[in-house]
Design a protein around this motif. Structure first.
Motif, PDB file in Angstrom:
ATOM      1  N   VAL A   1     -25.672 -95.640  -4.118  1.00  0.00           N
ATOM      2  CA  VAL A   1     -24.664 -95.034  -4.995  1.00  0.00           C
ATOM      3  C   VAL A   1     -23.246 -95.396  -4.558  1.00  0.00           C
ATOM      4  O   VAL A   1     -22.501 -94.582  -4.002  1.00  0.00           O
ATOM      5  CB  VAL A   1     -24.823 -93.499  -5.088  1.00  0.00           C
ATOM      6  CG1 VAL A   1     -23.914 -92.950  -6.202  1.00  0.00           C
ATOM      7  CG2 VAL A   1     -26.251 -93.087  -5.345  1.00  0.00           C
ATOM      8  N   ASN A   2     -22.885 -96.626  -4.800  1.00  0.00           N
ATOM      9  CA  ASN A   2     -21.518 -97.085  -4.650  1.00  0.00           C
ATOM     10  C   ASN A   2     -21.189 -97.934  -5.876  1.00  0.00           C
ATOM     11  O   ASN A   2     -21.830 -97.791  -6.917  1.00  0.00           O
ATOM     12  CB  ASN A   2     -21.360 -97.885  -3.347  1.00  0.00           C
ATOM     13  CG  ASN A   2     -21.056 -97.000  -2.150  1.00  0.00           C
ATOM     14  OD1 ASN A   2     -19.922 -96.663  -1.882  1.00  0.00           O
ATOM     15  ND2 ASN A   2     -22.105 -96.604  -1.414  1.00  0.00           N
TER      16      ASN A   2
ATOM     17  N   ASN B   1     -22.943 -92.720  -1.619  1.00  0.00           N
ATOM     18  CA  ASN B   1     -22.057 -91.923  -2.468  1.00  0.00           C
ATOM     19  C   ASN B   1     -20.578 -92.102  -2.137  1.00  0.00           C
ATOM     20  O   ASN B   1     -19.848 -91.136  -1.876  1.00  0.00           O
ATOM     21  CB  ASN B   1     -22.428 -90.435  -2.384  1.00  0.00           C
ATOM     22  CG  ASN B   1     -23.818 -90.154  -2.923  1.00  0.00           C
ATOM     23  OD1 ASN B   1     -24.795 -90.282  -2.184  1.00  0.00           O
ATOM     24  ND2 ASN B   1     -23.921 -89.796  -4.178  1.00  0.00           N
ATOM     25  N   ASN B   2     -20.147 -93.354  -2.163  1.00  0.00           N
ATOM     26  CA  ASN B   2     -18.734 -93.667  -2.038  1.00  0.00           C
ATOM     27  C   ASN B   2     -18.339 -94.564  -3.207  1.00  0.00           C
ATOM     28  O   ASN B   2     -19.019 -94.567  -4.241  1.00  0.00           O
ATOM     29  CB  ASN B   2     -18.450 -94.330  -0.683  1.00  0.00           C
ATOM     30  CG  ASN B   2     -18.302 -93.309   0.440  1.00  0.00           C
ATOM     31  OD1 ASN B   2     -17.278 -92.663   0.578  1.00  0.00           O
ATOM     32  ND2 ASN B   2     -19.347 -93.155   1.251  1.00  0.00           N
ATOM     33  N   TYR B   3     -17.255 -95.311  -3.064  1.00  0.00           N
ATOM     34  CA  TYR B   3     -16.757 -96.153  -4.151  1.00  0.00           C
ATOM     35  C   TYR B   3     -16.540 -97.592  -3.684  1.00  0.00           C
ATOM     36  O   TYR B   3     -15.682 -98.300  -4.202  1.00  0.00           O
ATOM     37  CB  TYR B   3     -15.452 -95.559  -4.706  1.00  0.00           C
ATOM     38  CG  TYR B   3     -15.640 -94.175  -5.273  1.00  0.00           C
ATOM     39  CD1 TYR B   3     -16.031 -93.996  -6.598  1.00  0.00           C
ATOM     40  CD2 TYR B   3     -15.476 -93.048  -4.478  1.00  0.00           C
ATOM     41  CE1 TYR B   3     -16.231 -92.728  -7.127  1.00  0.00           C
ATOM     42  CE2 TYR B   3     -15.671 -91.779  -4.991  1.00  0.00           C
ATOM     43  CZ  TYR B   3     -16.051 -91.623  -6.307  1.00  0.00           C
ATOM     44  OH  TYR B   3     -16.259 -90.372  -6.833  1.00  0.00           O
TER      45      TYR B   3
ATOM     46  N   GLN C   1     -17.983 -89.471   0.537  1.00  0.00           N
ATOM     47  CA  GLN C   1     -16.533 -89.449   0.688  1.00  0.00           C
ATOM     48  C   GLN C   1     -15.891 -90.229  -0.469  1.00  0.00           C
ATOM     49  O   GLN C   1     -16.549 -90.505  -1.474  1.00  0.00           O
ATOM     50  CB  GLN C   1     -16.142 -90.031   2.052  1.00  0.00           C
ATOM     51  CG  GLN C   1     -16.769 -89.325   3.236  1.00  0.00           C
ATOM     52  CD  GLN C   1     -16.344 -87.868   3.389  1.00  0.00           C
ATOM     53  OE1 GLN C   1     -15.314 -87.445   2.861  1.00  0.00           O
ATOM     54  NE2 GLN C   1     -17.142 -87.094   4.104  1.00  0.00           N
ATOM     55  N   ASN C   2     -14.622 -90.576  -0.334  1.00  0.00           N
ATOM     56  CA  ASN C   2     -13.907 -91.296  -1.388  1.00  0.00           C
ATOM     57  C   ASN C   2     -13.477 -92.677  -0.911  1.00  0.00           C
ATOM     58  O   ASN C   2     -12.383 -93.147  -1.240  1.00  0.00           O
ATOM     59  CB  ASN C   2     -12.670 -90.498  -1.843  1.00  0.00           C
ATOM     60  CG  ASN C   2     -13.046 -89.291  -2.687  1.00  0.00           C
ATOM     61  OD1 ASN C   2     -13.958 -89.351  -3.499  1.00  0.00           O
ATOM     62  ND2 ASN C   2     -12.354 -88.184  -2.482  1.00  0.00           N
ATOM     63  N   LEU C   3     -14.332 -93.327  -0.172  1.00  0.00           N
ATOM     64  CA  LEU C   3     -13.994 -94.623   0.409  1.00  0.00           C
ATOM     65  C   LEU C   3     -14.142 -95.743  -0.616  1.00  0.00           C
ATOM     66  O   LEU C   3     -15.171 -95.876  -1.259  1.00  0.00           O
ATOM     67  CB  LEU C   3     -14.900 -94.914   1.602  1.00  0.00           C
ATOM     68  CG  LEU C   3     -14.813 -93.925   2.774  1.00  0.00           C
ATOM     69  CD1 LEU C   3     -15.896 -94.240   3.798  1.00  0.00           C
ATOM     70  CD2 LEU C   3     -13.436 -93.975   3.408  1.00  0.00           C
ATOM     71  N   GLU C   4     -13.098 -96.556  -0.731  1.00  0.00           N
ATOM     72  CA  GLU C   4     -13.129 -97.725  -1.607  1.00  0.00           C
ATOM     73  C   GLU C   4     -13.296 -99.014  -0.816  1.00  0.00           C
ATOM     74  O   GLU C   4     -13.700-100.038  -1.381  1.00  0.00           O
ATOM     75  CB  GLU C   4     -11.857 -97.782  -2.459  1.00  0.00           C
ATOM     76  CG  GLU C   4     -11.734 -96.617  -3.441  1.00  0.00           C
ATOM     77  CD  GLU C   4     -10.522 -96.730  -4.335  1.00  0.00           C
ATOM     78  OE1 GLU C   4      -9.812 -97.763  -4.246  1.00  0.00           O
ATOM     79  OE2 GLU C   4     -10.274 -95.802  -5.114  1.00  0.00           O
ATOM     80  N   ASP C   5     -12.975 -98.978   0.451  1.00  0.00           N
ATOM     81  CA  ASP C   5     -13.183-100.139   1.321  1.00  0.00           C
ATOM     82  C   ASP C   5     -13.341 -99.663   2.758  1.00  0.00           C
ATOM     83  O   ASP C   5     -12.966 -98.535   3.097  1.00  0.00           O
ATOM     84  CB  ASP C   5     -12.028-101.153   1.208  1.00  0.00           C
ATOM     85  CG  ASP C   5     -10.684-100.521   1.494  1.00  0.00           C
ATOM     86  OD1 ASP C   5     -10.436-100.155   2.655  1.00  0.00           O
ATOM     87  OD2 ASP C   5      -9.864-100.387   0.563  1.00  0.00           O
TER      88      ASP C   5
ATOM     89  N   ASN D   1     -26.144 -99.407  -7.609  1.00  0.00           N
ATOM     90  CA  ASN D   1     -24.913-100.161  -7.482  1.00  0.00           C
ATOM     91  C   ASN D   1     -24.777-101.073  -8.699  1.00  0.00           C
ATOM     92  O   ASN D   1     -25.366-100.793  -9.750  1.00  0.00           O
ATOM     93  CB  ASN D   1     -24.900-100.937  -6.160  1.00  0.00           C
ATOM     94  CG  ASN D   1     -24.477-100.067  -4.987  1.00  0.00           C
ATOM     95  OD1 ASN D   1     -23.310 -99.755  -4.824  1.00  0.00           O
ATOM     96  ND2 ASN D   1     -25.439 -99.667  -4.150  1.00  0.00           N
ATOM     97  N   TYR D   2     -24.018-102.160  -8.566  1.00  0.00           N
ATOM     98  CA  TYR D   2     -23.721-103.001  -9.725  1.00  0.00           C
ATOM     99  C   TYR D   2     -24.039-104.477  -9.472  1.00  0.00           C
ATOM    100  O   TYR D   2     -23.399-105.358 -10.041  1.00  0.00           O
ATOM    101  CB  TYR D   2     -22.249-102.834 -10.132  1.00  0.00           C
ATOM    102  CG  TYR D   2     -21.933-101.464 -10.670  1.00  0.00           C
ATOM    103  CD1 TYR D   2     -22.030-101.180 -12.028  1.00  0.00           C
ATOM    104  CD2 TYR D   2     -21.571-100.428  -9.811  1.00  0.00           C
ATOM    105  CE1 TYR D   2     -21.759 -99.919 -12.526  1.00  0.00           C
ATOM    106  CE2 TYR D   2     -21.284 -99.163 -10.298  1.00  0.00           C
ATOM    107  CZ  TYR D   2     -21.390 -98.918 -11.663  1.00  0.00           C
ATOM    108  OH  TYR D   2     -21.124 -97.662 -12.150  1.00  0.00           O
TER     109      TYR D   2
END
Length: 301
Positions: free
Chosen positions: A144-145, A123-125, A103-107, A167-168
């Motif tokens: 994958v965020n 696979n979100n943000y 999806q396109n979730l940032e939080d 991730n980061y």
């Protein structure tokens, strides 16, 4: 004329009071009986699955409906990449399973979902996530965020599997006595601390920037994959159960596996300064991957 003006003012005042009263009533209704669901894609999925029983995309759903749900899979209808806001998830207080993949979730706020044991948010943000209220978690997958931090893991006393790959993270430390499988490949790790996780059985750290790791507090370790880092040395003496060790493409100068009698697969090729791998007399490792300049020997100088 004066009476007419007074009447008009009186009627207007009554109208305003009535309007305010209706608004307050509506707000109260949303708070007490209904959940606010501002993301229309989220609500449409709930409708498609028969969870939002009014069947209309109107920005709300009955709290009673949400409280009946135990398993919420938002990917059953192929609505990938549509949801940006999971406001309303707080009303699903009885879910044990949540999947919102691709999806396109940032939080996301999961502080009200205290019964969760399985969480899939690949696979979100997401850049950060707090799981301190989700003490029943067993499986967490946030592959994958854009995560740089995760908090509350020490509270998850039943946690078995955690996937933080792609991730980061630059540094990572975990204190959790129950976790068995930790995946953190393809991050930016320069520091990794697993001393607070004594029951780890498998660790995946491929493609990071690690120069060293301390595995002395992980005696149950069976699988260690740390290929494609900058590893200079590693001790495996405290890991007698180790079966799979992959450390290809590093900077190792020495390696002693003579205490790892359970090894069945060893891959340490492409370590330019590692020429001798120490084994004990008669030790056989069924599967090996070494470079042509490397050899096994009982005595490595």
């Amino acid at each position: 004329m004066a009476n007419t003006c007074f009447a008009l003012i009186f009627i207007s005042t009554l109208f305003l009071i009535g309007s305010c009263s209706d608004d307050n009533s509506s707000d109260s209704l949303v708070n007490d009986q209904y959940l606010l669901i501002p993301d229309h894609h989220f609500e449409q999925i709930l409708i498609d699955q028969g969870l939002d029983t009014d069947g209309t995309v109107n920005g709300q759903m009955l709290r009673e409906d949400a409280e009946q749900v135990q398993r919420l899979d938002l990917n059953l209808n192929s609505h990938f990449g549509e949801i940006e806001d999971l406001t309303g998830i707080e009303g699903f207080t009885n879910i044990t399973f949540l999947s919102a993949v691709g999806q396109n979730l940032e939080d996301i706020d999961l502080s009200s979902n205290t019964k969760l044991d399985t969480l899939y948010l690949q696979n979100n943000y997401l850049t950060t996530i707090d799981l301190s209220k989700n003490t029943d978690l067993i499986t967490v997958n946030v592959l994958v965020n854009k995560l740089t931090t995760i908090s509350g893991l020490e509270q998850a006393r039943q946690l078995k599997e955690l996937n933080l790959s792609y991730n980061y993270f630059e540094d990572f430390s975990i204190t959790n006595a129950s976790i068995e499988h930790l995946l953190m490949s393809d991050n930016l790790l320069t520091s990794f601390d697993s001393t607070g996780a004594p029951h780890l059985k498998s660790i995946l750290l491929t493609t990071n920037q690690l120069t060293m790791v301390d595995l002395s507090s992980n005696p149950s370790l069976e699988t260690m994959v740390i290929s494609n880092n900058a590893l200079q040395n590693i001790s495996l003496e405290e890991n007698p159960n180790l079966m799979y060790f992959y450390a290809s493409s590093n900077g190792l100068t020495a390696l002693d596996v003579s205490q790892n009698t359970e090894l069945v697969d060893l891959r340490v090729d492409r370590n330019p300064d590692l020429s001798c791998i120490k084994i004990h007399s008669g030790q056989e490792i069924p599967t090996v991957s070494i470079s042509e300049y490397q050899e096994f020997n009982e005595n490595c100088q």
